[in-house]
Design a protein around this motif. Structure first.
Motif, PDB file in Angstrom:
ATOM      1  N   LEU A 214      42.775  19.656  18.069  1.00  0.00           N
ATOM      2  CA  LEU A 214      41.720  18.643  18.046  1.00  0.00           C
ATOM      3  C   LEU A 214      40.372  19.344  18.106  1.00  0.00           C
ATOM      4  O   LEU A 214      40.079  20.062  19.071  1.00  0.00           O
ATOM      5  CB  LEU A 214      41.853  17.695  19.238  1.00  0.00           C
ATOM      6  N   ARG A 215      39.582  19.157  17.056  1.00  0.00           N
ATOM      7  CA  ARG A 215      38.204  19.657  17.053  1.00  0.00           C
ATOM      8  C   ARG A 215      37.304  18.530  16.573  1.00  0.00           C
ATOM      9  O   ARG A 215      37.506  17.996  15.477  1.00  0.00           O
ATOM     10  CB  ARG A 215      38.055  20.879  16.154  1.00  0.00           C
ATOM     11  N   ALA A 216      36.345  18.151  17.400  1.00  0.00           N
ATOM     12  CA  ALA A 216      35.465  17.033  17.039  1.00  0.00           C
ATOM     13  C   ALA A 216      34.185  17.120  17.850  1.00  0.00           C
ATOM     14  O   ALA A 216      34.168  17.657  18.961  1.00  0.00           O
ATOM     15  CB  ALA A 216      36.165  15.700  17.300  1.00  0.00           C
ATOM     16  N   ASP A 217      33.101  16.589  17.294  1.00  0.00           N
ATOM     17  CA  ASP A 217      31.845  16.419  18.017  1.00  0.00           C
ATOM     18  C   ASP A 217      31.744  14.970  18.464  1.00  0.00           C
ATOM     19  O   ASP A 217      32.186  14.055  17.762  1.00  0.00           O
ATOM     20  CB  ASP A 217      30.652  16.758  17.123  1.00  0.00           C
ATOM     21  N   THR A 218      31.153  14.766  19.619  1.00  0.00           N
ATOM     22  CA  THR A 218      30.988  13.401  20.125  1.00  0.00           C
ATOM     23  C   THR A 218      29.562  13.203  20.618  1.00  0.00           C
ATOM     24  O   THR A 218      28.944  14.132  21.153  1.00  0.00           O
ATOM     25  CB  THR A 218      31.990  13.104  21.256  1.00  0.00           C
TER      26      THR A 218
ATOM     27  N   ILE B 259      28.451  17.004  22.183  1.00  0.00           N
ATOM     28  CA  ILE B 259      29.526  17.649  22.933  1.00  0.00           C
ATOM     29  C   ILE B 259      30.667  17.981  21.978  1.00  0.00           C
ATOM     30  O   ILE B 259      31.035  17.164  21.125  1.00  0.00           O
ATOM     31  CB  ILE B 259      30.015  16.726  24.069  1.00  0.00           C
ATOM     32  N   GLU B 260      31.203  19.177  22.121  1.00  0.00           N
ATOM     33  CA  GLU B 260      32.306  19.616  21.276  1.00  0.00           C
ATOM     34  C   GLU B 260      33.629  19.485  22.030  1.00  0.00           C
ATOM     35  O   GLU B 260      33.745  19.965  23.163  1.00  0.00           O
ATOM     36  CB  GLU B 260      32.116  21.079  20.866  1.00  0.00           C
ATOM     37  N   LEU B 261      34.596  18.827  21.396  1.00  0.00           N
ATOM     38  CA  LEU B 261      35.966  18.802  21.897  1.00  0.00           C
ATOM     39  C   LEU B 261      36.768  19.806  21.080  1.00  0.00           C
ATOM     40  O   LEU B 261      36.755  19.757  19.848  1.00  0.00           O
ATOM     41  CB  LEU B 261      36.572  17.404  21.765  1.00  0.00           C
TER      42      LEU B 261
END
Length: 501
Positions: free
Chosen positions: A186-190, A169-171
């Motif tokens: 904020l850019r992050a994968d979870t 999931i991409e934030l």
């Protein structure tokens, strides 16, 4: 928390059977509506203020305390406090109380008393319960799969969302600059749905008759933008200054089963505002069954149509299970109590906190304004596009009381001005129609008025406090921790957020 399921593997056959059972449940509900099985629900039901409040657990260093099971064991009150998705969450179910006379004062005191008792029992676990929309000290490492609460429902939900999505999931949230600062992103994968647990809310329930469901739901949708602008309390995540109510975009992204290609095709998201005004509660349940594949296809042995034919009232278990995995901001709820069916609107727009008085004021504003909008001679939703109501939600979430919202008869207007000029009088009118005393209306709506006049929501206070800390030489991590300590102190004082220094 949602209906419980047992740990298991779902098969392809389970999904086909579950889809069929959901459709049977929708057919059964239509029959119940047609034959008047909800007749005990009066046109204007006795008003009850019912709510669920989600809390974050914070340790002495202001980082999340991953100890919800130990905390719940210490509180020892399963009827009131329950688990939530993340190990740093608990949920409180507030017993509904009358929205008449001075009864809200008693409900407010019961809420304070329950929280005081719980708080006294958990200190030995180095944990405090904090009412806040998003814990500012949460970092990305706190959102990994290992921090999911040990509960089969949560594990299965995580597995099914990622199985449907097929990738991380991409934030991706572009924030609103702090005073004197630049825009932060904020850019992050979870690899888990734990970011959903970062989004702690207060849910309000309103029981309505089938005939009155559509106007109440439409009114709640119209109000969502002003609601979130007024109550914003989620400005930070992973050290970034994001939206005033970052809960909205983070929750939308954290449970998104769609890949980019499916988004491009126009597939509906599971966290959903909707796409149209409705004419019947069936519109919502039929959309849920038509557009969304099952996430938890747990099938019972009961045929709802056979139960109806035998003169009974079905639980519609599959419909309830499926409905619980479609996260509408105003969710329709079917339930049975004492063998009688009823319908509720679950309002999911609001963040938790900052204080007991603030959440009571937010609840009073919601119930009163919705009631007045429903009572109006000309429905507001006949003067406003559905897209405008949805856009208001995101603008209000991004900018809080600084938002410019669209409102029929006013055009584009500041959120604070809209609330002061137009909505507060409506809220007072609606609460009076419910039967709430003038003393209670003055107390709770006075908090709303003060918040707009001072232009200080929980989010605005948090943002200002962090700016002050950084101006004094603290780095972002230290400024967030210092702000959290002050937040907890103010929360305990009970003073509403617009009076915090």
């Amino acid at each position: 928390m949602g209906a419980e399921v047992q740990a298991r593997m779902f098969t392809r056959a389970d999904r086909r059977v579950f889809r069929k059972k959901v459709r049977l449940c929708v057919d059964a509900m239509k029959q119940m509506l047609d034959r008047g099985d909800f007749r005990d629900a009066v046109e204007k039901p006795d008003p009850l203020l019912g709510m669920e409040i989600e809390f974050n657990l914070v340790a002495g260093d202001m980082l999340p305390a991953m100890s919800n099971l130990a905390v719940l064991d210490a509180i020892d009150d399963d009827a009131v406090f329950q688990t939530e998705l993340g190990q740093f969450n608990v949920e409180m179910n507030v017993e509904p109380g009358p929205l008449t006379g001075d009864n809200t004062f008693e409900l407010e005191e019961k809420l304070r008393s329950s929280l005081a008792i719980a708080d006294a029992r958990i200190h030995e676990h180095d944990a405090e319960m904090v009412m806040i929309g998003m814990l500012p000290t949460l970092q990305l490492e706190h959102l990994d799969r290992e921090w999911i609460t040990a509960n089969p429902r949560y594990e299965l939900l995580n597995e099914q969302i990622f199985a449907a999505r097929g990738e991380d999931i991409e934030l991706d949230v572009e924030g609103v600059a702090l005073s004197g600062g630049t825009v932060e992103v904020l850019r992050a994968d979870t690899n888990s749905v734990v970011p959903e647990a970062a989004c702690t809310s207060m849910q309000l329930h309103l029981r309505v008759s089938p005939e009155e469901f559509a106007p109440h739901w439409n009114a709640a949708q119209c109000l969502a933008g002003p609601q979130v602008a007024l109550a914003a309390n989620s400005p930070f995540l992973a050290g970034k200054a994001l939206w005033h109510e970052s809960r909205i975009p983070i929750f939308e992204q954290a449970t998104d089963t769609r890949t980019l290609e499916l988004k491009n095709q126009g597939v509906r998201p599971r966290v959903w505002f909707g796409e149209r005004w409705i004419h019947s509660v069936l519109d919502l349940f039929e959309e849920n069954s038509r557009y969304f594949p099952a996430l938890l296809p747990d099938v019972s042995d009961t045929d709802p149509l056979e139960v109806l034919a035998a003169g009974g009232i079905p639980e519609l278990k599959e419909l309830q299970m499926h409905n619980g995995t479609v996260y509408r901001w105003n969710r329709p709820v079917y339930d049975c109590s004492d063998g009688k069916p009823h319908l509720r609107i679950e309002n999911r727009v609001l963040p938790a906190g900052p204080t007991v008085l603030d959440i009571m004021a937010n609840a009073a504003f919601y119930y009163g304004t919705v009631r007045a909008l429903v009572n109006a001679d000309r429905p507001l939703w006949s003067q406003m596009s559905f897209h405008a109501a949805e856009e208001n939600l995101h603008i209000g979430a991004k900018h809080g009381l600084d938002a410019m919202l669209y409102w029929p008869g006013l055009g584009w207007v500041g959120a604070d001005e809209l609330i002061l000029r137009r909505l507060l009088p409506l809220a007072d009118e609606g609460l009076a129609d419910f039967g709430l005393s003038s003393a209670a209306r003055e107390k709770y709506l006075g908090v709303i008025e003060g918040r707009c006049l001072n232009r200080q929501t929980g989010a605005a206070w948090q943002r200002g406090r962090v700016v002050a800390g950084e101006s004094a030489g603290l780095d972002r991590t230290a400024a967030l921790a210092e702000m959290m300590r002050a937040y907890i102190e103010n929360m305990r004082s009970g003073n509403p957020v617009h009076l915090w220094d």
